[in-house]
Design an enzyme around this catalytic site. Structure first.
Site, PDB file in Angstrom:
ATOM      1  N   PRO A   2       0.906  -1.027   0.182  1.00 58.45           N
ATOM      2  CA  PRO A   2      -0.119   0.293  -0.322  1.00 58.45           C
ATOM      3  C   PRO A   2       1.187   1.031  -0.041  1.00 58.45           C
ATOM      4  O   PRO A   2       1.921   1.522   0.835  1.00 58.45           O
ATOM      5  CB  PRO A   2      -0.382  -0.242   1.392  1.00 58.45           C
ATOM      6  N   GLU A   3       0.627   2.514  -0.878  1.00 59.25           N
ATOM      7  CA  GLU A   3       1.019   3.484  -1.141  1.00 59.25           C
ATOM      8  C   GLU A   3       0.386   4.900  -0.047  1.00 59.25           C
ATOM      9  O   GLU A   3      -0.478   3.999   0.290  1.00 59.25           O
ATOM     10  CB  GLU A   3       1.416   4.272  -2.041  1.00 59.25           C
ATOM     11  N   LYS A  50       4.084   6.086   4.038  1.00 62.83           N
ATOM     12  CA  LYS A  50       3.861   4.541   3.976  1.00 62.83           C
ATOM     13  C   LYS A  50       3.367   3.491   5.455  1.00 62.83           C
ATOM     14  O   LYS A  50       3.430   2.597   5.922  1.00 62.83           O
ATOM     15  CB  LYS A  50       4.524   3.352   3.372  1.00 62.83           C
ATOM     16  N   ARG A 309      12.591  -2.873  -8.692  1.00 61.65           N
ATOM     17  CA  ARG A 309      11.183  -3.144  -9.488  1.00 61.65           C
ATOM     18  C   ARG A 309      10.467  -2.373 -10.404  1.00 61.65           C
ATOM     19  O   ARG A 309      11.289  -1.813 -10.987  1.00 61.65           O
ATOM     20  CB  ARG A 309      10.527  -1.685  -8.158  1.00 61.65           C
TER      21      ARG A 309
END
Length: 322
Positions: A2-3, A50, A309
């Site tokens: 989750p950002e 975060k 990423r």
């Protein structure tokens, strides 16, 4: 993972329980002794990037003047406190409660949990802070448990196991999934790197982006862009027409200023959609074509000896800068 916008949503959910006293705690966490939270009052819920922070206090005692270091030290010593019955065990008090009428039983439960939690916190005379850092599929739910949407690798339809469940008066509860929980001294007081905070320092971020370093590396630096994750990274680079591997020093100040504008606008827009219960439509993230119909390229990008990423970009809309 989750950002920032998602964790802000989690924060808004937990704020609904501020002022409530924890009556019971369950979950599979091994990082926190569940019984030490029982009877404590949820005093604050804060968010930074975060990370979600929950602050608990004793119901009757006022906060002491000890600093964060003392809080952490005392929290780590809680395992040395005299043994407390584990939740679910049949103590004498629990047997007595079972014989009481419904209303009296709930009142007796609240009284007993108050004394339990306050006795644990009384050795600190300060707020007990927990920090939640969510995993790839972390979430927070209220008054309901999540259920499996598909079978796991073994073919079983097994519901996710809550990491922590906090029960409050009136049958209300909040559930935390797929997260790590840490004792801490409290949330940071300097918000200059939080992309969703009004004190986000654009000048500091701009200087970092101007270095001879690929901009896609810099954007994921949580010390500079706290709350910015892989989805935001991909989307804002496309919206700014910047190739992910462009060196910041080769881009104009105006181009980097536009990138910062996109970071803030996209993040706030995503949060606004979440608060309204709306989904997010991606421009480039996990797409095979960009909105203009060009073929999208994908690669695992990241700094040497760092985390790589998945990154998507359009070679036409985001040309490489030489």
């Amino acid at each position: 993972m989750p950002e920032g916008p998602s964790v802000r949503m989690f924060h808004s959910v937990t704020c609904l329980f501020v002022g409530g006293v924890v009556q019971r705690a369950t979950g599979n966490t091994r990082q926190v002794r569940l019984e030490q939270l029982v009877g404590l009052k949820l005093q604050q819920s804060q968010v930074y990037g975060k990370n979600l922070y929950l602050g608990f206090t004793s119901v009757c005692s006022s906060l002491g003047s000890e600093g964060p270091g003392a809080v952490i030290a005392q929290a780590q010593k809680l395992s040395d406190v005299a043994q407390v019955p584990v939740l679910g065990s049949s103590s004498k008090e629990q047997v007595m409660e079972a014989s009481l009428p419904g209303g009296e039983r709930e009142e007796a439960l609240e009284d007993s949990t108050l004394s339990l939690g306050q006795s644990l916190l009384s050795r600190q005379q300060a707020r007990l802070w927990l920090r939640f850092h969510f995993g790839m599929f972390g979430s927070v739910r209220t008054n309901e448990f999540t259920h499996a949407k598909r079978a796991n690798k073994r073919g079983n339809w097994q519901d996710p196991s809550p990491r922590l469940v906090l029960y409050f008066p009136g049958g209300q509860f909040v559930v935390f999934y797929n997260c790590r929980i840490y004792f801490c001294g409290g949330p940071p007081t300097d918000h200059n790197s939080d992309i969703l905070h009004s004190e986000f320092d654009r000048n500091l971020a701009l200087r970092a982006l101007q270095l001879a370093r690929p901009v896609c590396y810099t954007l994921l630096n949580q010390n500079l862009f706290s709350g910015l994750g892989n989805i935001i990274k991909n989307e804002v680079l496309y919206l700014s027409a910047i190739h992910p591997m462009s060196l910041g020093c080769l881009l104009s100040v105006e181009k980097l200023q536009t990138l910062l504008d996109r970071v803030i606008q996209f993040s706030r827009g995503w949060l606004d959609n979440k608060m309204k219960g709306k989904g997010l439509k991606y421009h480039i993230y996990q797409r095979e074509q960009c909105p203009l119909g060009h073929a999208v390229e994908r690669a695992e990008l990241g700094p040497p000896r760092g985390l790589r990423r998945p990154t998507w970009w359009c070679p036409v809309c985001q040309p490489a800068v030489q």
